[in-house]
Design a protein around this motif. Structure first.
Motif, PDB file in Angstrom:
ATOM      1  N   TRP A 145       1.434   5.730   6.565  1.00  0.00           N
ATOM      2  CA  TRP A 145       2.489   4.394   7.263  1.00  0.00           C
ATOM      3  C   TRP A 145       2.313   3.180   7.472  1.00  0.00           C
ATOM      4  CZ3 TRP A 145       4.569   7.217  11.673  1.00  0.00           C
ATOM      5  CH2 TRP A 145       5.086   8.614  11.797  1.00  0.00           C
ATOM      6  N   LEU A 146       0.331   3.399   7.136  1.00  0.00           N
ATOM      7  CA  LEU A 146       0.282   2.085   7.647  1.00  0.00           C
ATOM      8  C   LEU A 146      -0.501   1.199   5.632  1.00  0.00           C
ATOM      9  CD1 LEU A 146      -2.797   1.947  10.870  1.00  0.00           C
ATOM     10  CD2 LEU A 146       0.127   0.978  10.180  1.00  0.00           C
ATOM     11  N   VAL A 147      -0.786   1.854   4.885  1.00  0.00           N
ATOM     12  CA  VAL A 147      -1.183   1.850   3.635  1.00  0.00           C
ATOM     13  C   VAL A 147      -0.128   1.680   2.303  1.00  0.00           C
ATOM     14  CG1 VAL A 147      -3.696   2.073   4.888  1.00  0.00           C
ATOM     15  CG2 VAL A 147      -2.524   3.814   2.902  1.00  0.00           C
ATOM     16  N   THR A 148       0.968   2.862   2.584  1.00  0.00           N
ATOM     17  CA  THR A 148       1.728   2.637   1.696  1.00  0.00           C
ATOM     18  C   THR A 148       2.970   2.055   1.867  1.00  0.00           C
ATOM     19  OG1 THR A 148       1.139   4.917   2.033  1.00  0.00           O
ATOM     20  CG2 THR A 148       3.787   4.482   0.733  1.00  0.00           C
TER      21      THR A 148
ATOM     22  N   ALA B 160      12.995   7.116   4.277  1.00  0.00           N
ATOM     23  CA  ALA B 160      14.261   7.077   4.752  1.00  0.00           C
ATOM     24  C   ALA B 160      14.659   5.912   5.673  1.00  0.00           C
ATOM     25  CB  ALA B 160      14.807   8.246   5.869  1.00  0.00           C
ATOM     26  N   THR B 161      13.440   5.328   6.248  1.00  0.00           N
ATOM     27  CA  THR B 161      13.341   4.558   6.708  1.00  0.00           C
ATOM     28  C   THR B 161      13.894   3.553   5.866  1.00  0.00           C
ATOM     29  OG1 THR B 161      12.244   5.132   9.151  1.00  0.00           O
ATOM     30  CG2 THR B 161      12.755   2.842   8.876  1.00  0.00           C
ATOM     31  N   THR B 162      13.425   3.067   5.214  1.00  0.00           N
ATOM     32  CA  THR B 162      13.010   2.369   4.308  1.00  0.00           C
ATOM     33  C   THR B 162      14.691   1.905   3.659  1.00  0.00           C
ATOM     34  OG1 THR B 162      10.406   2.679   3.341  1.00  0.00           O
ATOM     35  CG2 THR B 162      12.175   0.976   2.011  1.00  0.00           C
ATOM     36  N   ALA B 163      15.144   2.866   3.233  1.00  0.00           N
ATOM     37  CA  ALA B 163      16.857   3.156   2.557  1.00  0.00           C
ATOM     38  C   ALA B 163      17.186   2.609   3.334  1.00  0.00           C
ATOM     39  CB  ALA B 163      17.089   4.633   1.682  1.00  0.00           C
ATOM     40  N   THR B 164      17.933   3.664   4.564  1.00  0.00           N
ATOM     41  CA  THR B 164      18.362   2.596   5.727  1.00  0.00           C
ATOM     42  C   THR B 164      18.521   1.175   6.004  1.00  0.00           C
ATOM     43  OG1 THR B 164      18.374   5.166   6.585  1.00  0.00           O
ATOM     44  CG2 THR B 164      19.161   3.318   7.507  1.00  0.00           C
ATOM     45  N   ALA B 165      17.664   1.153   5.821  1.00  0.00           N
ATOM     46  CA  ALA B 165      17.030  -1.026   6.349  1.00  0.00           C
ATOM     47  C   ALA B 165      17.636  -1.166   4.926  1.00  0.00           C
ATOM     48  CB  ALA B 165      15.791  -1.187   6.643  1.00  0.00           C
ATOM     49  N   LEU B 166      17.493  -1.400   3.727  1.00  0.00           N
ATOM     50  CA  LEU B 166      17.760  -1.657   2.861  1.00  0.00           C
ATOM     51  C   LEU B 166      19.277  -2.704   2.449  1.00  0.00           C
ATOM     52  CD1 LEU B 166      16.371  -2.879   0.130  1.00  0.00           C
ATOM     53  CD2 LEU B 166      16.858  -0.849  -1.184  1.00  0.00           C
TER      54      LEU B 166
ATOM     55  N   LEU C 177       8.365  -3.596   4.984  1.00  0.00           N
ATOM     56  CA  LEU C 177       9.561  -2.054   4.399  1.00  0.00           C
ATOM     57  C   LEU C 177       9.407  -2.355   2.968  1.00  0.00           C
ATOM     58  CD1 LEU C 177      12.649  -1.036   6.956  1.00  0.00           C
ATOM     59  CD2 LEU C 177       9.816   0.182   6.536  1.00  0.00           C
ATOM     60  N   HIS C 178      10.009  -3.455   2.680  1.00  0.00           N
ATOM     61  CA  HIS C 178      10.392  -4.126   1.194  1.00  0.00           C
ATOM     62  C   HIS C 178       9.608  -4.920   0.726  1.00  0.00           C
ATOM     63  CE1 HIS C 178      14.173  -2.660   3.741  1.00  0.00           C
ATOM     64  NE2 HIS C 178      13.838  -1.832   2.760  1.00  0.00           N
ATOM     65  N   THR C 179       8.590  -5.721   1.209  1.00  0.00           N
ATOM     66  CA  THR C 179       8.388  -7.104   0.271  1.00  0.00           C
ATOM     67  C   THR C 179       6.819  -6.842   0.212  1.00  0.00           C
ATOM     68  OG1 THR C 179       7.307  -7.798   3.034  1.00  0.00           O
ATOM     69  CG2 THR C 179       9.135  -8.661   1.685  1.00  0.00           C
ATOM     70  N   LEU C 180       6.060  -7.615  -0.790  1.00  0.00           N
ATOM     71  CA  LEU C 180       5.046  -7.427  -1.399  1.00  0.00           C
ATOM     72  C   LEU C 180       4.305  -7.462  -0.116  1.00  0.00           C
ATOM     73  CD1 LEU C 180       4.446  -9.084  -4.658  1.00  0.00           C
ATOM     74  CD2 LEU C 180       3.843  -7.114  -3.471  1.00  0.00           C
ATOM     75  N   PRO C 181       2.733  -6.344   0.441  1.00  0.00           N
ATOM     76  CA  PRO C 181       1.992  -6.578   1.404  1.00  0.00           C
ATOM     77  C   PRO C 181       0.522  -7.117   1.170  1.00  0.00           C
ATOM     78  CG  PRO C 181       1.854  -4.271   0.337  1.00  0.00           C
ATOM     79  CD  PRO C 181       3.110  -5.237  -0.389  1.00  0.00           C
TER      80      PRO C 181
ATOM     81  N   TRP D 140       7.592  -1.413  12.857  1.00  0.00           N
ATOM     82  CA  TRP D 140       8.230  -0.501  12.626  1.00  0.00           C
ATOM     83  C   TRP D 140       7.556   0.762  12.109  1.00  0.00           C
ATOM     84  CZ3 TRP D 140      12.876  -0.940  10.579  1.00  0.00           C
ATOM     85  CH2 TRP D 140      12.948  -2.345  10.512  1.00  0.00           C
ATOM     86  N   LEU D 141       6.185   0.825  12.932  1.00  0.00           N
ATOM     87  CA  LEU D 141       5.775   2.555  13.133  1.00  0.00           C
ATOM     88  C   LEU D 141       6.823   3.255  14.403  1.00  0.00           C
ATOM     89  CD1 LEU D 141       1.873   2.232  13.309  1.00  0.00           C
ATOM     90  CD2 LEU D 141       3.349   2.901  11.417  1.00  0.00           C
ATOM     91  N   PRO D 142       6.752   2.763  15.602  1.00  0.00           N
ATOM     92  CA  PRO D 142       7.751   3.285  15.864  1.00  0.00           C
ATOM     93  C   PRO D 142       9.112   4.229  15.870  1.00  0.00           C
ATOM     94  CG  PRO D 142       7.074   1.553  17.776  1.00  0.00           C
ATOM     95  CD  PRO D 142       7.066   1.306  15.869  1.00  0.00           C
ATOM     96  N   VAL D 143       9.701   3.644  14.425  1.00  0.00           N
ATOM     97  CA  VAL D 143      11.223   3.633  13.522  1.00  0.00           C
ATOM     98  C   VAL D 143      10.599   4.682  12.946  1.00  0.00           C
ATOM     99  CG1 VAL D 143      12.904   2.891  12.717  1.00  0.00           C
ATOM    100  CG2 VAL D 143      11.414   1.345  14.296  1.00  0.00           C
ATOM    101  N   PHE D 144       9.413   4.672  12.014  1.00  0.00           N
ATOM    102  CA  PHE D 144       9.079   5.922  11.314  1.00  0.00           C
ATOM    103  C   PHE D 144       9.110   7.344  11.755  1.00  0.00           C
ATOM    104  CE2 PHE D 144       6.730   2.263   8.758  1.00  0.00           C
ATOM    105  CZ  PHE D 144       7.811   2.446   7.821  1.00  0.00           C
ATOM    106  N   ALA D 145       8.383   6.930  13.405  1.00  0.00           N
ATOM    107  CA  ALA D 145       7.997   7.886  14.176  1.00  0.00           C
ATOM    108  C   ALA D 145       9.487   8.782  14.476  1.00  0.00           C
ATOM    109  CB  ALA D 145       6.933   7.783  15.489  1.00  0.00           C
ATOM    110  N   LEU D 146      10.058   7.671  14.477  1.00  0.00           N
ATOM    111  CA  LEU D 146      11.379   8.668  15.650  1.00  0.00           C
ATOM    112  C   LEU D 146      12.134   9.094  13.873  1.00  0.00           C
ATOM    113  CD1 LEU D 146      13.852   8.506  17.080  1.00  0.00           C
ATOM    114  CD2 LEU D 146      14.464   6.290  15.905  1.00  0.00           C
ATOM    115  N   ALA D 147      12.243   8.280  12.644  1.00  0.00           N
ATOM    116  CA  ALA D 147      12.524   9.003  11.626  1.00  0.00           C
ATOM    117  C   ALA D 147      11.817  10.900  11.825  1.00  0.00           C
ATOM    118  CB  ALA D 147      12.905   8.506  10.274  1.00  0.00           C
ATOM    119  N   LEU D 148      10.736  10.562  11.912  1.00  0.00           N
ATOM    120  CA  LEU D 148       9.988  11.978  11.532  1.00  0.00           C
ATOM    121  C   LEU D 148      10.606  12.769  12.891  1.00  0.00           C
ATOM    122  CD1 LEU D 148       8.067  13.530  10.452  1.00  0.00           C
ATOM    123  CD2 LEU D 148       5.536  12.172  11.621  1.00  0.00           C
TER     124      LEU D 148
END
Length: 406
Positions: free
Chosen positions: A51-54, A328-334, A342-346, A358-366
């Motif tokens: 989640w941190l590096v992808t 799923a989080t990335t697509a929902t927020a797009l 989420l969508h920008t260059l890191p 965003w990590l808590p949102v990922f955890a909720l989706a999981l």
């Protein structure tokens, strides 16, 4: 005068504590809780690391993956904390070795033992493959670019390589349980010498390290099960030796500092595993051995133990679906616009700060994925009046027998 009704939060906390005490009481005293704690930490480390590096970067009408480690290589120490696969193989080797020995003592045949080991490992895979087969077809029919579909499917199914390797090593347990870890380590060393030192090795040779590299911590786990790694001395030797070897390989042999793959990098420490990844895994295994006594004491707390038991009960579901939760989080927020993290260059610390948010949102989706698909791993939900699977899985034999006749 009637007393006020209990606070709902207080009732919930009381219920959680009572459930945790039931799990703690039902767990056999002979169970090594440190092993379960290490397995849970390994799974959660991989999830948080991914989640941190992808990053899924929106580029026009396509998506492609990127990593903050590519533009900010000084963040490589993050990968040292969250690349915890060696610990999972260490625990797997330990559990499989003891389990096979116990099965033989009971008269269980090898095919029966292996089926029992692998069935729960692979049952959750069917749900993942089914959902993504439908999702990929729907995306293609709707006109999504092939590059985007390829990126999403590859990311969603990337955890499967781990299961294939782990299953193969599990199947080979009777053959490798007494193998000295120095032998597969020597194979990794020679493969890397051919790949990087002599420079004339074919590309396929590196994939020998997929088996040999993960066989090192797996056979260490088998040695631990045989009582050959007891005492803190073994832990210190593995930790200090592995850390020193890894530092030397990175500083003087040109190995990448990141212990995870970085898109666009010439060499990955994991794809396939390199000598640096293996020596780093040795250091992690040593640290695990050093921490086991503290973990056993920590797992004496009912709440901590119940949390670890819950993660272990759903380990494969969490592992298989964590990338889908990110996507799923990335697509929902797009539709709301391109969001930092989420969508920008890191490529800067702003992205890092946004990703942490965003990590808590990922955890909720999981959690949603876990609720929907955990039955593939745990089996159907219990009938009313039957004991919880969380309690049942960690119950004493007498308690299990009683519960079956309740």
């Amino acid at each position: 005068m009637r007393e006020p009704a209990p606070n709902p939060v207080h009732r919930a906390l009381t219920g959680i504590r009572q459930g945790a005490r039931r799990v703690d009481t039902a767990t056999p005293a002979s169970r090594d809780r440190a092993l379960d704690a290490l397995r849970a930490l390994a799974i959660l480390g991989v999830v948080l690391g991914h989640w941190l590096v992808t990053a899924l970067v929106v580029d026009g009408d396509t998506l492609h993956t990127a990593s903050p480690l590519g533009s900010m290589p000084w963040l490589a120490p993050v990968s040292w904390v969250f690349q915890t696969l060696a610990v999972f193989f260490l625990v797997g080797g330990h559990v499989a070795t003891r389990g096979h020995a116990s099965a033989r003592a009971r008269g269980t045949t090898y095919p029966q033992w292996l089926y029992g080991r692998l069935s729960r490992l692979f049952r959750p895979v069917a749900a993942l493959l089914g959902l993504w087969a439908v999702a990929a077809a729907a995306l293609l029919v709707s006109g999504a670019p092939l590059e985007t579909v390829h990126t999403l499917v590859k990311l969603a199914l990337s955890p499967l390589w781990f299961l294939v390797v782990f299953a193969a090593l599990t199947a080979a347990t009777p053959l490798v349980a007494r193998l000295n870890p120095m032998w597969p380590l020597a194979v990794v060393l020679h493969v890397d010498l051919w790949r990087f030192g002599l420079g004339g090795a074919p590309d396929w040779l590196g994939w020998v390290n997929v088996a040999a590299g993960w066989l090192v911590p797996y056979t260490l786990g088998a040695a631990w099960a045989r009582g050959e790694l007891d005492g803190r001395r073994a832990g210190w030797v593995l930790f200090a030796g592995g850390a020193a070897a890894t530092a030397g390989l990175v500083a003087w042999a040109g190995y990448p500092a990141s212990m995870v793959g970085v898109p666009g990098a010439a060499v990955s420490n994991l794809d396939p595993p390199t000598l640096a990844a293996v020596t780093f895994g040795l250091a992690q295994c040593g640290l695990a051995l050093l921490l086991r006594d503290r973990l056993r004491r920590a797992m004496g707390r009912p709440l901590a133990w119940a949390a670890v038991a819950l993660v272990n009960l759903s380990a494969m579901t969490i592992f298989l679906w964590h990338q889908t939760a990110l996507m799923a989080t990335t697509a929902t927020a797009l539709p709301t616009g391109r969001r930092s993290g989420l969508h920008t260059l890191p490529d800067d610390l702003t992205w890092v700060a946004a990703r942490l948010a965003w990590l808590p949102v990922f955890a909720l989706a999981l959690t949603v994925c876990w609720t929907a698909f955990r039955s593939f791993e745990q089996g159907p939900r219990r009938r009313a009046g039957r004991p919880s699977r969380l309690v049942h899985r960690h119950a004493r034999p007498a308690d299990v027998k009683a519960s079956r006749h309740a």
